[in-house]
Enzyme design. Structure first.
Site, PDB file in Angstrom:
ATOM      1  N   ASP A 132       0.823  -1.198   0.000  1.00 30.07           N
ATOM      2  CA  ASP A 132       0.000   0.000   0.000  1.00 30.07           C
ATOM      3  C   ASP A 132       0.869   1.265   0.000  1.00 30.07           C
ATOM      4  O   ASP A 132       1.754   1.400   0.855  1.00 30.07           O
ATOM      5  CB  ASP A 132      -0.864  -0.035   1.274  1.00 30.07           C
ATOM      6  CG  ASP A 132      -1.951   1.008   1.269  1.00 30.07           C
ATOM      7  OD1 ASP A 132      -2.858   0.902   0.431  1.00 30.07           O
ATOM      8  OD2 ASP A 132      -1.898   1.939   2.102  1.00 30.07           O
ATOM      9  N   GLU A 181       2.043  -0.192  -4.818  1.00 34.37           N
ATOM     10  CA  GLU A 181       1.061   0.754  -5.333  1.00 34.37           C
ATOM     11  C   GLU A 181       1.788   2.057  -5.635  1.00 34.37           C
ATOM     12  O   GLU A 181       2.112   2.817  -4.726  1.00 34.37           O
ATOM     13  CB  GLU A 181      -0.043   0.978  -4.298  1.00 34.37           C
ATOM     14  CG  GLU A 181      -1.174   1.812  -4.840  1.00 34.37           C
ATOM     15  CD  GLU A 181      -2.081   2.373  -3.753  1.00 34.37           C
ATOM     16  OE1 GLU A 181      -3.208   2.736  -4.074  1.00 34.37           O
ATOM     17  OE2 GLU A 181      -1.649   2.460  -2.588  1.00 34.37           O
TER      18      GLU A 181
END
Ligand code: NOJ
Ligand code: CA
Length: 544
Positions: free
Chosen positions: A205, A259
């Protein structure tokens, strides 16, 4: 782990994760096994045949950890504990065993740019200046600069003690201080905990945000609506990723995908060039930003713009880096409503066309749950129908405290809201997600659009995945766009050695003349007799 060395004719080192197809599960919305209205790990086990039936290789599980759910699990309170609503550690172990028994792999979400403010580290950190955990987070006596949170409002919040802490997302998501070596050791330990259980890697993330420029410059004016392009440029991000790779990842045969929200195409190779030993892949955002204006709001897009993105992305990496292919996830609207045509007469064909695109491009494909059913956006008409804090913040900033009319707000959110993807899966014409009260309303069209009624799309995904697995050219082949300017035909080739595939996609309902130049009929199409002009949303794959 010694790295494989076998290479393809065009110079790629063969790796299992380059050949894999990944399916993302958002556990809260997948399937509820115990009637409490929240999807859970047992629910995934119960529906594993649905995933296995597609022929995918890897499941990416969105956060399943203990969390107060300010951001639906992307705010972790305890990294080694399963969220009570999802089940127990035993359920996790059983899920992992079931996935392996089905011949698949599992990657989990690593959310370590920030924690929950309810994580014990933060509770301690904010308790006093000389607490040993004080330096686990980023504190300042004064508000150092004007950085905004990605979710709206300032990125600094004053704690009751008077000091300010940094949170690039919600105030309930304080950023960890990666410059503190103890923090990095803690993160590596957490990674080993899950890897030692047998997980096959991580989706990371907002990982490029981990290093902060501690001189805290103000945000340049041109990045007002996209501060992420500053937040990815911290001075040590590559040092830390390299350290993580050598300390942890290299000891296992795993895959990583970061990401890369806010990473430019130019900077992408720094994250994924295999010689640098950082990440295997990243999610590049240009294709999902094609319909966003400079202010981040929805704007119309054209097919030539999208095609140009794919060409630029392809050119950004050489054979030392490997791309991903995705058009959706839990942060994006539904692909059929966005890039396809969600009117009843075209939903199926356009869903199949988009599947063809995703599964014949270069780069490891990521499918988001429900795209294999052609799920659509819904029309939200009231703020109370939303769940996502981002949308709720936008309502406050834009409508309650700003100049935006309600009509404009809904027009935009009905295009961009993350909640389109987060509605529970419609398994049957009765809903079939839960026997109780769903945590979030299903799309009201579940009576027509559900897993039972969308088998044609589902089977087409399975056929495409089988074809990709059988044809190395569809995995490793070079990519070339044959007609970049055509307004609604997307025609491209994938070539490896002496094998070439020609893919032709009609992104419209217009019947359009097309000469394949190939004598044989397509190996796969979403129409029964794929000859002559291209019909509405027709997709054809020819082997040349
Ligand atoms: C990206 C995740 O995909 C998104 O859902 C989340 O809100 C932010 N990172 C913050 O963790
Ligand atoms: Ca449940």
């Amino acid at each position: 782990m010694p790295l494989p060395t076998e290479t393809t004719p065009n110079g790629y080192v063969k790796r299992w994760w380059k050949e894999a197809v990944v399916y993302q599960v958002y556990p809260r919305s997948f399937y509820d096994s115990n009637g409490d209205g929240i999807g859970d790990l047992r629910g995934i086990i119960e529906k594993l045949d649905h995933i296995k039936g597609l022929g995918v290789d890897v499941i990416w599980l969105s956060p399943h950890f203990d969390s107060p759910n300010a951001d639906n699990g992307y705010d972790i309170r305890e990294y080694r504990k399963v969220g009570a609503e999802f089940g127990t550690m035993q359920d996790f172990d059983d899920l992992l065993t079931a996935i392996k028994a089905a011949g698949m792999r599992l990657i989990i979400d690593l959310v370590v740019n920030h924690t929950s403010d309810e994580h014990e580290w933060f509770v301690e950190s904010r308790s006093s200046y000389n607490n040993p955990k004080r330096d686990y987070y980023i504190w300042s006596e004064h508000k150092p600069n004007d950085w905004p949170s990605i979710f709206g409002g300032p990125a600094w919040t004053q704690s009751p003690g008077g000091d300010w802490y940094l949170h690039l997302f919600d105030p309930k998501q304080p950023d960890l201080n990666w410059d503190n070596p103890e923090v990095r050791v803690e993160v590596y330990d957490i990674m080993r905990f899950w890897l030692d259980k047998g997980v096959d890697g991580f989706r990371m993330d907002v990982i490029p945000f981990i290093s902060k420029d501690k001189t805290f410059p103000n945000l340049p004016e041109d990045l007002r609506a996209k501060p992420q392009y500053l937040y990815t440029t911290g001075p040590h991000v590559h040092d830390y990723l390299h350290e993580m790779n050598t300390e942890v990842l290299q000891q296992y045969d795993v895959m990583t995908v970061g990401e890369a929200f806010g990473v430019t195409l130019q900077d992408t190779p720094k994250f994924v060039d295999e010689r640098r030993q950082e990440l295997d892949m990243v999610f590049q955002f240009a294709a999902v930003e094609v319909d966003r204006g400079p202010d981040g709001r929805w704007k119309p897009w054209t097919l030539p713009q999208l095609k140009a993105v794919f060409t630029r992305q392809d050119k950004a990496l050489d054979h030392h880096g490997w791309p991903t292919m995705f058009l959706s996830n839990h942060d994006n609207p539904r692909i059929v409503s966005r890039y396809g045509d969600d009117r009843p007469e075209w939903r199926e064909k356009s869903a199949m066309l988009l599947a063809t695109l995703i599964l014949t491009m270069k780069g490891t494909p990521f499918i988001y749950q429900g795209d294999e059913l052609g799920l659509t956006n819904r029309t939200f008409t009231h703020i109370d129908q939303f769940n996502d804090l981002w949308t709720k913040n936008a309502w406050q900033d834009e409508v309650e405290n700003g100049p935006c009319s309600e009509a404009d707000f809904f027009a935009n959110q009905n295009k961009v809201s993350r909640d389109h993807a987060r509605m529970p899966m419609p398994w049957t014409a009765q809903g079939g997600f839960t026997t109780g009260q769903a945590w979030f309303a299903l799309n009201p069209n579940f009576t027509e659009i559900n897993a039972e009624s969308s088998q044609t799309i589902y089977r087409f995904y399975a056929d495409l995945i089988a074809l990709r697995h059988a044809e190395p050219a569809l995995v490793y082949g070079d990519y070339s766009d044959l007609a970049p300017a055509h307004p609604h035909l997307f025609t491209y080739t994938r070539t490896l050695g002496d094998t070439t595939f020609l893919i032709c996609l009609n992104f419209s309902v217009e019947i359009t003349a097309f000469e394949s130049g190939v004598e044989s009929e397509p190996v796969l199409s979403n129409y029964a007799s794929p000859f002559g002009p291209m019909r509405g949303w027709e997709a054809r794959i020819y082997k040349v």
